[in-house]
Design a protein around this motif. Structure first.
Motif, PDB file in Angstrom:
ATOM      1  N   SER A 187      -6.700 -12.249   4.849  1.00  0.00           N
ATOM      2  CA  SER A 187      -5.319 -12.631   4.565  1.00  0.00           C
ATOM      3  C   SER A 187      -4.461 -12.307   5.781  1.00  0.00           C
ATOM      4  O   SER A 187      -4.871 -11.565   6.678  1.00  0.00           O
ATOM      5  CB  SER A 187      -4.779 -11.891   3.342  1.00  0.00           C
ATOM      6  OG  SER A 187      -4.494 -10.541   3.664  1.00  0.00           O
TER       7      SER A 187
ATOM      8  N   CYS B 131       0.423  -8.865   2.983  1.00  0.00           N
ATOM      9  CA  CYS B 131       0.867  -8.836   1.594  1.00  0.00           C
ATOM     10  C   CYS B 131       2.193  -9.590   1.443  1.00  0.00           C
ATOM     11  O   CYS B 131       2.856  -9.923   2.421  1.00  0.00           O
ATOM     12  CB  CYS B 131       1.064  -7.392   1.139  1.00  0.00           C
ATOM     13  SG  CYS B 131      -0.415  -6.379   1.186  1.00  0.00           S
ATOM     14  N   SER B 132       2.577  -9.797   0.195  1.00  0.00           N
ATOM     15  CA  SER B 132       3.895 -10.367  -0.099  1.00  0.00           C
ATOM     16  C   SER B 132       4.978  -9.417   0.396  1.00  0.00           C
ATOM     17  O   SER B 132       4.939  -8.208   0.137  1.00  0.00           O
ATOM     18  CB  SER B 132       4.029 -10.563  -1.608  1.00  0.00           C
ATOM     19  OG  SER B 132       5.379 -10.592  -1.999  1.00  0.00           O
TER      20      SER B 132
ATOM     21  N   PRO C   8      -3.850  -6.152   0.798  1.00  0.00           N
ATOM     22  CA  PRO C   8      -3.496  -6.568  -0.572  1.00  0.00           C
ATOM     23  C   PRO C   8      -4.335  -5.875  -1.646  1.00  0.00           C
ATOM     24  O   PRO C   8      -5.085  -6.508  -2.381  1.00  0.00           O
ATOM     25  CB  PRO C   8      -3.754  -8.083  -0.564  1.00  0.00           C
ATOM     26  CG  PRO C   8      -3.924  -8.463   0.857  1.00  0.00           C
ATOM     27  CD  PRO C   8      -4.467  -7.263   1.550  1.00  0.00           C
TER      28      PRO C   8
ATOM     29  N   ASP D 275       6.615  -7.571  -2.506  1.00  0.00           N
ATOM     30  CA  ASP D 275       5.805  -6.465  -3.013  1.00  0.00           C
ATOM     31  C   ASP D 275       5.885  -5.255  -2.087  1.00  0.00           C
ATOM     32  O   ASP D 275       5.910  -4.105  -2.546  1.00  0.00           O
ATOM     33  CB  ASP D 275       4.348  -6.900  -3.158  1.00  0.00           C
ATOM     34  CG  ASP D 275       4.102  -7.702  -4.433  1.00  0.00           C
ATOM     35  OD1 ASP D 275       5.095  -8.079  -5.083  1.00  0.00           O
ATOM     36  OD2 ASP D 275       2.939  -7.955  -4.758  1.00  0.00           O
ATOM     37  N   GLU D 276       5.879  -5.488  -0.799  1.00  0.00           N
ATOM     38  CA  GLU D 276       5.958  -4.370   0.140  1.00  0.00           C
ATOM     39  C   GLU D 276       7.300  -3.651   0.029  1.00  0.00           C
ATOM     40  O   GLU D 276       7.362  -2.417   0.085  1.00  0.00           O
ATOM     41  CB  GLU D 276       5.715  -4.854   1.565  1.00  0.00           C
ATOM     42  CG  GLU D 276       4.275  -5.292   1.802  1.00  0.00           C
ATOM     43  CD  GLU D 276       3.935  -5.410   3.276  1.00  0.00           C
ATOM     44  OE1 GLU D 276       4.319  -4.522   4.061  1.00  0.00           O
ATOM     45  OE2 GLU D 276       3.274  -6.400   3.649  1.00  0.00           O
TER      46      GLU D 276
ATOM     47  N   TYR E 287       5.694 -12.856   8.101  1.00  0.00           N
ATOM     48  CA  TYR E 287       4.360 -12.264   8.207  1.00  0.00           C
ATOM     49  C   TYR E 287       4.439 -10.852   8.782  1.00  0.00           C
ATOM     50  O   TYR E 287       5.102 -10.620   9.792  1.00  0.00           O
ATOM     51  CB  TYR E 287       3.459 -13.103   9.114  1.00  0.00           C
ATOM     52  CG  TYR E 287       3.093 -14.458   8.563  1.00  0.00           C
ATOM     53  CD1 TYR E 287       2.257 -14.579   7.448  1.00  0.00           C
ATOM     54  CD2 TYR E 287       3.561 -15.617   9.161  1.00  0.00           C
ATOM     55  CE1 TYR E 287       1.915 -15.824   6.961  1.00  0.00           C
ATOM     56  CE2 TYR E 287       3.228 -16.870   8.676  1.00  0.00           C
ATOM     57  CZ  TYR E 287       2.408 -16.958   7.566  1.00  0.00           C
ATOM     58  OH  TYR E 287       2.072 -18.193   7.071  1.00  0.00           O
TER      59      TYR E 287
END
Length: 358
Positions: free
Chosen positions: A212, A215-216, A45, A219-220, A13
């Motif tokens: 949330s 983000c993933s 996100p 992806d970051e 996280y």
């Protein structure tokens, strides 16, 4: 993927965003002349999530919010979800300081949502003098500017030496700026950010956690790599979009010559005005024929714009000739029997349709 292994040993996280990504985004602002540190950046996100976070953090039920009309419809929905009272300002032909000053004095809005960089849907670009004027008006009225910069890098002038206007934050220290990877790079990368003064960050972070936990991580990491090569990647995207814009514009001039539009200096869309107020009917018939377009009424804050449709050109130009032919058929059908045609479904969600223009 190789870098992901090192992160997999942790909890995974990053509610504020990975430090490397926050620093990369901050560097992009410093490169544009706006002092920014990673502490000014909150990763979210996507840009729509950023708008929802700002609305959750800053709007209370009944607060007035100044917003352009037309504008990106999902932003108006995010504000209405927080029970904001929307005050629309027209942007036909650009932004008018006197009109905005009157609206601010009359309604005392808490926020002002603006898209000064290749405005969605009109494609208009706000110049530096107007940014400075509007920033002064909003600051004097104690209204915080919320700036959508998702299109800021999509200049289609073809002039590689063109000096872009300074970020709105260069003129307003209190501005909240929303950015995203999706328009400049790829829509499948759901990574965006909010740039804000440090004293706003805790409230924004708290609001973001209601949507949330971040983000993933993959992806970051991808975003960090893309931002490192941004100049080359975005230059290639600009070239492709320039060709696509001109291709679609040429087809419209040939097959739908009565549809009026101003060739936008950047962005992703043509904002077309039809001679008759049949845009909703055209969109419904076009969808039946396999072409997905959004009528202007969806972009209007206070109603109207029945003459307008938005046509994105971010897709494959090879599909444009067939798409425009079907749009011509849809328009002809709307003129023949507008009352007999179906009502379009909600145009916000594409679902699983194969859209020729999306």
């Amino acid at each position: 993927m190789c870098e992901l292994g090192a992160h997999a040993r942790g909890i995974g996280y990053h509610p504020r965003g990975m430090p490397a990504l926050r620093e990369a985004v901050a560097q992009r602002y410093r490169d544009r002349g706006v002092p920014t540190s990673a502490e000014n950046i909150l990763i979210v996100p996507g840009a729509l999530a950023g708008a929802a976070v700002v609305a959750r953090a800053r709007v209370r039920a009944g607060d007035r919010v100044l917003i352009e009309s037309p504008t990106y419809p999902n932003v108006t929905e995010a504000l209405r979800a927080e029970r904001a009272r929307l005050v629309g300002i027209g942007v036909a032909g650009g932004w008018h300081g006197a009109e905005i000053a009157q609206a601010v004095a009359r309604t005392r809005p808490r926020l002002a949502f603006l898209i000064p960089d290749y405005h969605n849907p009109t494609g208009t670009l706000m110049d530096d003098a107007t940014r400075a004027e509007i920033a002064q008006i909003l600051d004097a009225g104690e209204s915080t500017a919320v700036i959508d910069e998702t299109m800021a890098e999509l200049d289609l002038s073809g002039d590689d030496g063109l000096v872009r206007p300074a970020p709105f934050a260069a003129y307003s220290a209190s501005a909240l700026t929303i950015g995203s990877m999706s328009k400049s790079f790829w829509g499948g990368i759901r990574v965006g950010w909010i740039r804000a003064p440090r004293h706003d960050m805790e409230a924004l972070h708290a609001a973001s956690l209601t949507f949330s936990l971040g983000c993933s991580a993959l992806d970051e990491l991808v975003a960090v790599r893309l931002l490192a090569d941004a100049e080359q990647i975005v230059a290639a995207r600009r070239a492709a979009l320039l060709q696509a814009r001109d291709s679609l514009a040429g087809l419209l001039r040939t097959h739908l010559p009565t549809w009026e539009f101003t060739l936008p200096p950047g962005g992703l869309t043509l904002w077309c005005r039809l001679p008759e107020p049949v845009a909703v009917t055209v969109a419904a018939e076009a969808e039946r024929l396999g072409v997905y377009v959004v009528p202007g009424v969806r972009f209007s804050v206070g109603g109207g714009m029945a003459h307008h449709v938005r046509l994105p050109y971010a897709g494959d130009p090879a599909t444009f000739p067939g798409a425009v032919e079907r749009l011509r058929s849809a328009y002809d059908a709307a003129l023949r029997a507008p009352s007999s045609l179906p009502t379009p479904r909600d145009p916000v969600t594409l679902g699983e349709r194969d859209a020729l223009i999306a």
